[in-house]
Design a protein around this motif. Structure first.
Motif, mmCIF file in Angstrom:
data_model
loop_
_atom_site.group_PDB
_atom_site.id
_atom_site.type_symbol
_atom_site.label_atom_id
_atom_site.label_comp_id
_atom_site.label_asym_id
_atom_site.label_seq_id
_atom_site.Cartn_x
_atom_site.Cartn_y
_atom_site.Cartn_z
ATOM 1 N N VAL A 1 0.855 -1.179 0.000
ATOM 2 C CA VAL A 1 0.000 0.000 0.000
ATOM 3 C C VAL A 1 0.895 1.235 0.000
ATOM 4 C CG1 VAL A 1 -1.893 -1.151 1.217
ATOM 5 C CG2 VAL A 1 -0.139 0.048 2.529
ATOM 6 N N SER A 2 0.316 2.384 -0.291
ATOM 7 C CA SER A 2 1.089 3.622 -0.304
ATOM 8 C C SER A 2 1.399 4.070 1.121
ATOM 9 C CB SER A 2 0.309 4.718 -1.029
ATOM 10 O OG SER A 2 -0.857 5.064 -0.292
ATOM 11 N N LEU A 3 2.365 4.973 1.239
ATOM 12 C CA LEU A 3 2.705 5.515 2.555
ATOM 13 C C LEU A 3 1.516 6.240 3.159
ATOM 14 C CD1 LEU A 3 4.920 6.008 4.699
ATOM 15 C CD2 LEU A 3 5.510 8.109 3.466
ATOM 16 N N SER A 4 0.746 6.929 2.312
ATOM 17 C CA SER A 4 -0.447 7.623 2.785
ATOM 18 C C SER A 4 -1.478 6.632 3.329
ATOM 19 C CB SER A 4 -1.052 8.448 1.651
ATOM 20 O OG SER A 4 -2.228 9.097 2.066
ATOM 21 N N SER A 5 -1.668 5.504 2.649
ATOM 22 C CA SER A 5 -2.618 4.493 3.119
ATOM 23 C C SER A 5 -2.136 3.857 4.413
ATOM 24 C CB SER A 5 -2.809 3.412 2.053
ATOM 25 O OG SER A 5 -3.398 3.953 0.892
ATOM 26 N N ALA A 6 -0.840 3.590 4.504
ATOM 27 C CA ALA A 6 -0.287 3.039 5.739
ATOM 28 C C ALA A 6 -0.498 4.002 6.894
ATOM 29 C CB ALA A 6 1.199 2.733 5.563
ATOM 30 N N GLY A 7 -0.442 5.309 6.604
ATOM 31 C CA GLY A 7 -0.667 6.304 7.644
ATOM 32 C C GLY A 7 -2.047 6.209 8.262
ATOM 33 N N PHE A 8 -3.013 5.698 7.505
ATOM 34 C CA PHE A 8 -4.366 5.576 8.046
ATOM 35 C C PHE A 8 -4.482 4.455 9.080
ATOM 36 C CE2 PHE A 8 -5.533 8.130 4.306
ATOM 37 C CZ PHE A 8 -6.318 9.085 4.952
ATOM 38 N N LEU A 9 -3.451 3.624 9.219
ATOM 39 C CA LEU A 9 -3.411 2.686 10.342
ATOM 40 C C LEU A 9 -3.280 3.451 11.652
ATOM 41 C CD1 LEU A 9 -1.039 -0.013 8.808
ATOM 42 C CD2 LEU A 9 -3.490 -0.283 9.280
ATOM 43 N N GLY B 1 -3.159 -11.036 9.851
ATOM 44 C CA GLY B 1 -4.026 -10.748 8.712
ATOM 45 C C GLY B 1 -3.387 -9.827 7.694
ATOM 46 N N ASN B 2 -4.186 -9.416 6.704
ATOM 47 C CA ASN B 2 -3.724 -8.497 5.665
ATOM 48 C C ASN B 2 -3.995 -7.052 6.091
ATOM 49 O OD1 ASN B 2 -6.495 -8.212 5.390
ATOM 50 N ND2 ASN B 2 -6.602 -9.396 3.481
ATOM 51 N N TYR B 3 -3.864 -6.126 5.140
ATOM 52 C CA TYR B 3 -4.029 -4.706 5.463
ATOM 53 C C TYR B 3 -5.418 -4.413 6.011
ATOM 54 C CZ TYR B 3 -4.638 0.329 4.755
ATOM 55 O OH TYR B 3 -4.924 1.658 4.938
ATOM 56 N N GLN B 4 -6.450 -4.986 5.408
ATOM 57 C CA GLN B 4 -7.821 -4.718 5.843
ATOM 58 C C GLN B 4 -8.064 -5.252 7.259
ATOM 59 O OE1 GLN B 4 -7.001 -5.945 2.809
ATOM 60 N NE2 GLN B 4 -7.525 -4.117 1.600
ATOM 61 N N VAL B 5 -7.573 -6.464 7.534
ATOM 62 C CA VAL B 5 -7.711 -7.026 8.885
ATOM 63 C C VAL B 5 -6.937 -6.186 9.888
ATOM 64 C CG1 VAL B 5 -7.172 -9.034 10.343
ATOM 65 C CG2 VAL B 5 -8.109 -9.365 8.036
ATOM 66 N N LEU B 6 -5.753 -5.770 9.518
ATOM 67 C CA LEU B 6 -4.933 -4.939 10.399
ATOM 68 C C LEU B 6 -5.626 -3.620 10.701
ATOM 69 C CD1 LEU B 6 -2.273 -4.513 11.898
ATOM 70 C CD2 LEU B 6 -1.255 -3.719 9.752
ATOM 71 N N VAL C 1 -8.565 -0.523 15.104
ATOM 72 C CA VAL C 1 -9.715 0.145 15.720
ATOM 73 C C VAL C 1 -10.069 -0.529 17.047
ATOM 74 C CG1 VAL C 1 -12.144 0.727 15.474
ATOM 75 C CG2 VAL C 1 -10.628 0.910 13.501
ATOM 76 N N VAL C 2 -10.125 -1.871 17.037
ATOM 77 C CA VAL C 2 -10.469 -2.620 18.256
ATOM 78 C C VAL C 2 -9.429 -2.364 19.348
ATOM 79 C CG1 VAL C 2 -10.751 -4.929 19.238
ATOM 80 C CG2 VAL C 2 -11.705 -4.401 16.981
ATOM 81 N N SER C 3 -8.160 -2.409 18.978
ATOM 82 C CA SER C 3 -7.102 -2.147 19.954
ATOM 83 C C SER C 3 -7.192 -0.720 20.484
ATOM 84 C CB SER C 3 -5.730 -2.386 19.322
ATOM 85 O OG SER C 3 -5.553 -3.743 18.995
ATOM 86 N N GLY C 4 -7.596 0.214 19.625
ATOM 87 C CA GLY C 4 -7.754 1.596 20.058
ATOM 88 C C GLY C 4 -8.834 1.760 21.099
ATOM 89 N N VAL C 5 -9.958 1.049 20.924
ATOM 90 C CA VAL C 5 -11.035 1.097 21.916
ATOM 91 C C VAL C 5 -10.539 0.562 23.256
ATOM 92 C CG1 VAL C 5 -13.309 0.200 22.530
ATOM 93 C CG2 VAL C 5 -12.852 0.918 20.181
ATOM 94 N N ALA C 6 -9.824 -0.565 23.221
ATOM 95 C CA ALA C 6 -9.310 -1.157 24.449
ATOM 96 C C ALA C 6 -8.280 -0.240 25.112
ATOM 97 C CB ALA C 6 -8.688 -2.519 24.157
#
Length: 436
Positions: A69-77, A122-127, A132-137
């Motif tokens: 994925v692009s650096l910009s897309s990775a940033g959305f992680l 997982g892949n990018y979508q799973v990650l 998000v789940v880890s952020g809630v926790a």
């Protein structure tokens, strides 16, 4: 009601039950002049979980390549994690108001660790979803940890205790993030995150063994009420502090999140040295928290104004400093100091304004921090879309910090007016209200 609860809220003489050793230890440490060990334990747990956040900045280019994925897309992680915190923190705080705090702390650490593991497999979508789940926790843990820490100390040490807990994040910058980045350099980017899982589990075990089973503030036998928490959240002063938090956090994080890319592409620093430079930011953060923790209980606005102003100046200086390696290194250190001086003051102001809603207000503070982080990839994407260079992000950070300064001045004037009203009421013999 179990024996521990009876001991905490009842008479031990009448029941013959044995007091919970952790609860007894907390009561003894609370009266001590030193901060309780539980405060430092919570700081370690935040270090373990926070390492995942700061580790991501160091391995972002490698993740982008590996996940195709692009650096910009990775940033959305980064954004995914932060939005999980923003959206999940306050609801979790409300749901957990009547939970034993130790239970909430351990549960959130377990969910966080599971989320990290699922993402690694997982892949990018799973990650993206797992972030998000880890952020809630993470938000749930941070909110409960903050209010637990101030419950372990006397009120005049609230800002200092909060500063120690938040210092776990600076240690994550100094050690966790850079060490994970270095591990990722030799084991692909996933190695550091497996280390985070191990540390998080260790922190959960520590909470089980080192924190009391019940709310340590036994002088308040009636649990907090949701209506009281929501009523305190309507205070405009509180939302002003949240706005300051969002702006000052975004002001330095927009530089930090892309610092590895800047050092590689602009400065020409070799990849193996990137973790060391990122660690310098963390060293500065630790120093900044120490400074802010010492002055924030008495002069919170000095910490807020000083930190925001320094972020503005150093962000502008960074644009020029990035051209030369020996110049940018001390600027990174100084930016870390400036970035974290305001943090203890933020918590001090929040808990002073919303004394009746420490749990929900604390969750809101965590959400504000993460909202500041989450907007930085979006701002970066806009800047990159206009063809701007990487160093333009530093100027965006300077602008965000400059916007925060007048908000701090407004909060200071309103706070002084509120204190004047309280003093007048006190002289007149009336009831002294909580700061509004």
């Amino acid at each position: 009601m179990d024996a521990t609860t009876t001991t905490t809220h009842g008479s031990t003489g009448s029941t013959g039950s044995t007091p919970d050793p952790a609860t007894t230890k907390v009561a003894r440490e609370k009266s001590s002049r030193r901060l309780p060990a539980g405060v430092y334990l919570l700081g370690f747990c935040l270090f373990a979980m926070g390492s995942a956040e700061f580790l991501l900045a160091g391995v972002l280019p490698a993740m982008a390549d590996d996940l195709d994925v692009s650096l910009s897309s990775a940033g959305f992680l980064i954004t995914a994690f932060a939005l999980g915190v923003v959206v999940g923190g306050p609801p979790f705080a409300v749901l957990s108001l009547r939970w034993p705090r130790r239970t909430a702390l351990v549960a959130t650490q377990a969910v966080f660790a599971i989320g990290v593991v699922v993402g690694l497999l997982g892949n990018y979508q799973v990650l993206l979803v797992s972030r998000v789940v880890s952020g809630v926790a993470y938000a749930g843990f941070f909110a409960v940890a903050s209010v637990t820490a101030i419950g372990l100390v006397t009120p005049e040490r609230n800002a200092r205790a909060s500063g120690v807990v938040v210092s776990g994040l600076s240690v994550a910058m100094v050690a966790g993030g850079p060490a994970g980045t270095l591990i990722g350099h030799f084991t692909e980017w996933r190695g550091g995150f497996w280390g985070v899982v191990v540390l998080t589990i260790a922190g959960a075990v520590g909470c089980l063994l080192g924190l009391p089973a019940d709310d340590p503030r036994a002088e308040h036998p009636v649990g907090p009420r949701v209506s009281r928490e929501f009523a305190a959240m309507r205070n405009p002063l509180l939302w002003g502090i949240y706005a300051i938090t969002v702006l000052t956090t975004a002001a330095y994080m927009i530089t930090f999140n892309y610092l590895a890319a800047m050092l590689t592409d602009v400065t020409g620093v070799r990849e193996v040295w990137i973790p060391a430079v990122l660690a310098l930011f963390g060293v500065g953060a630790f120093v900044g928290l120490s400074i802010g923790g010492r002055i924030s209980d008495r002069r919170p606005h000095l910490a807020l104004l000083g930190g925001a102003s320094a972020i503005v100046v150093l962000s502008v200086v960074m644009v020029v400093a990035l051209r030369t390696a020996w110049v940018v290194v001390p600027v990174v250190l100084l930016l870390g100091i400036a970035a974290f001086v305001p943090n203890p003051a933020v918590y001090g102001r929040v808990f002073a304004i919303a004394a009746d809603a420490p749990t929900l207000a604390g969750a809101g503070t965590v959400s504000a921090f993460q909202l500041g982080i989450s907007i930085t990839p979006a701002l970066a994407a806009v800047s990159f879309g206009q063809g701007a260079s990487l160093t333009s992000l530093c100027l965006i950070g300077a602008a965000l910090g400059a916007i925060a300064i007048p908000l701090v001045l407004v909060d200071r004037s309103r706070g002084e007016a509120a204190r004047g009203n309280r003093d007048a009421r006190s002289r007149d013999g009336g009831a002294v209200p909580v700061e509004r």
